[in-house]
Design an enzyme around this catalytic site. Structure first.
Site, PDB file in Angstrom:
ATOM      1  N   LYS A   1      -7.322   2.084  -9.204  1.00 36.99           N
ATOM      2  CA  LYS A   1      -7.158   1.159 -10.278  1.00 36.99           C
ATOM      3  C   LYS A   1      -6.550   1.864 -11.190  1.00 36.99           C
ATOM      4  O   LYS A   1      -5.627   0.941 -12.129  1.00 36.99           O
ATOM      5  CB  LYS A   1      -8.581   0.468 -10.284  1.00 36.99           C
TER       6      LYS A   1
ATOM      7  N   TYR B   1     -11.787   4.346  -5.289  1.00 39.42           N
ATOM      8  CA  TYR B   1     -11.546   2.746  -5.694  1.00 39.42           C
ATOM      9  C   TYR B   1     -11.253   2.968  -7.431  1.00 39.42           C
ATOM     10  O   TYR B   1     -10.160   2.445  -7.888  1.00 39.42           O
ATOM     11  CB  TYR B   1     -12.605   1.818  -5.677  1.00 39.42           C
TER      12      TYR B   1
ATOM     13  N   SER C   1      -9.187  -3.186 -12.559  1.00 37.61           N
ATOM     14  CA  SER C   1     -10.778  -3.242 -12.758  1.00 37.61           C
ATOM     15  C   SER C   1     -11.249  -2.363 -14.133  1.00 37.61           C
ATOM     16  O   SER C   1     -10.559  -1.688 -14.444  1.00 37.61           O
ATOM     17  CB  SER C   1     -11.349  -2.633 -11.554  1.00 37.61           C
TER      18      SER C   1
ATOM     19  N   ASP D   1       0.226  -7.817   5.409  1.00 35.63           N
ATOM     20  CA  ASP D   1      -0.593  -6.656   5.470  1.00 35.63           C
ATOM     21  C   ASP D   1       0.111  -5.643   4.397  1.00 35.63           C
ATOM     22  O   ASP D   1       1.404  -4.844   4.657  1.00 35.63           O
ATOM     23  CB  ASP D   1      -0.834  -6.003   6.976  1.00 35.63           C
TER      24      ASP D   1
END
Length: 253
Positions: free
Chosen positions: A153, A149, A136, A56
């Site tokens: 990234k 997000y 990304s 994790d």
């Protein structure tokens, strides 16, 4: 990069792109272990002949334990792929979005740093190896419904650049994989422009095998994202992508 005879750990590789990369590295002749949280997926990968370890990335103790387990099994480990990632919609008009933002940063950015920190002494001690970080296209061309997000990234991109500079001369390389939308987990139904996973993975492995290995692995489908600012298309593309804000609850535009 010689893709055969490597010993590879893929953290966050229990599904999608990571799972396909595990398969491709193994097919090329490398030993591959996969780390993740999903016990069912890990069991499936173990049955398919992959090494597995539960980890994790939001828990430092879990990362440390996974590192110790991996290095005990694979002392010759030379490649660490770190690709933990959650993609969550956020309405920035709603203060309740902060929980999603915090989860995203802790997983995508801080989780990546935890993994890199855990394995840096090993790779530097070997005097050879590779970190493969995964960002990304959204890091370079934001998708407004997923603001954190995109930010996470973009931060991993900047961190990868700094890591490469700091590890210069140690024999440890840093390669950044920059995927566009890829048809995994039903994304092909949401985004008709998502690349087929098989074709994407083939292009990635061809780029990784190049000599010298590119610092950034950019498949053709992500070039419009990566170079939007340079090409003068950034503002128009962000405006187009902003239409997707209508998918947020209570939003019409």
């Amino acid at each position: 990069m010689d893709l055969s005879n490597r010993t590879v750990l893929i953290v966050g590789g229990t599904s999608g792109i990571g799972r396909e990369l595990a398969r491709r590295f193994a097919a090329a002749g490398s030993t591959v272990a996969v780390g993740g949280r999903d016990p069912r997926a890990l069991a499936e990968l173990a049955a398919a002949g992959f090494g597995t370890v539960r980890v994790d990335v939001t828990d430092s103790a879990s990362v440390t334990s996974a590192r110790d387990t991996v290095l005990a099994r694979y002392p010759e480990l030379d490649t660490v792929v770190t690709m933990p990632g959650v993609m969550l919609l956020e309405d920035l008009r709603d203060p309740g979005h902060f929980a999603a933002a915090a989860q995203t940063i802790d997983t995508n950015l801080v989780g990546t740093i935890r993994v890199i920190d855990a394995f840096t002494p090993h790779l530097v001690g070997r005097g050879a190896g590779t970190f493969l970080t995964v960002t990304s296209g959204i890091a370079f061309l934001p998708f407004p419904p997923m603001p954190t997000y995109a930010a996470s990234k973009a931060a991993v991109h900047a961190y990868s650049e700094a890591l490469r500079a700091q590890l210069d001369g140690t024999g440890v390389g840093v390669v950044e994989l920059v995927p566009p939308a890829v048809a995994t987990a039903g994304q092909e139904k949401v985004n008709p422009h998502a690349l087929p996973l098989d074709g994407f993975a083939t292009e990635v492995m061809e780029l990784l095998a190049a000599e010298p290995t590119p610092r950034e692995i950019l498949v053709k489908g992500v070039l419009m994202h990566r170079w939007a600012e340079r090409d003068g298309t950034y503002a128009d593309l962000v405006a187009q992508r902003s239409r997707a804000l209508a998918m947020l609850p209570g939003r019409e535009s």
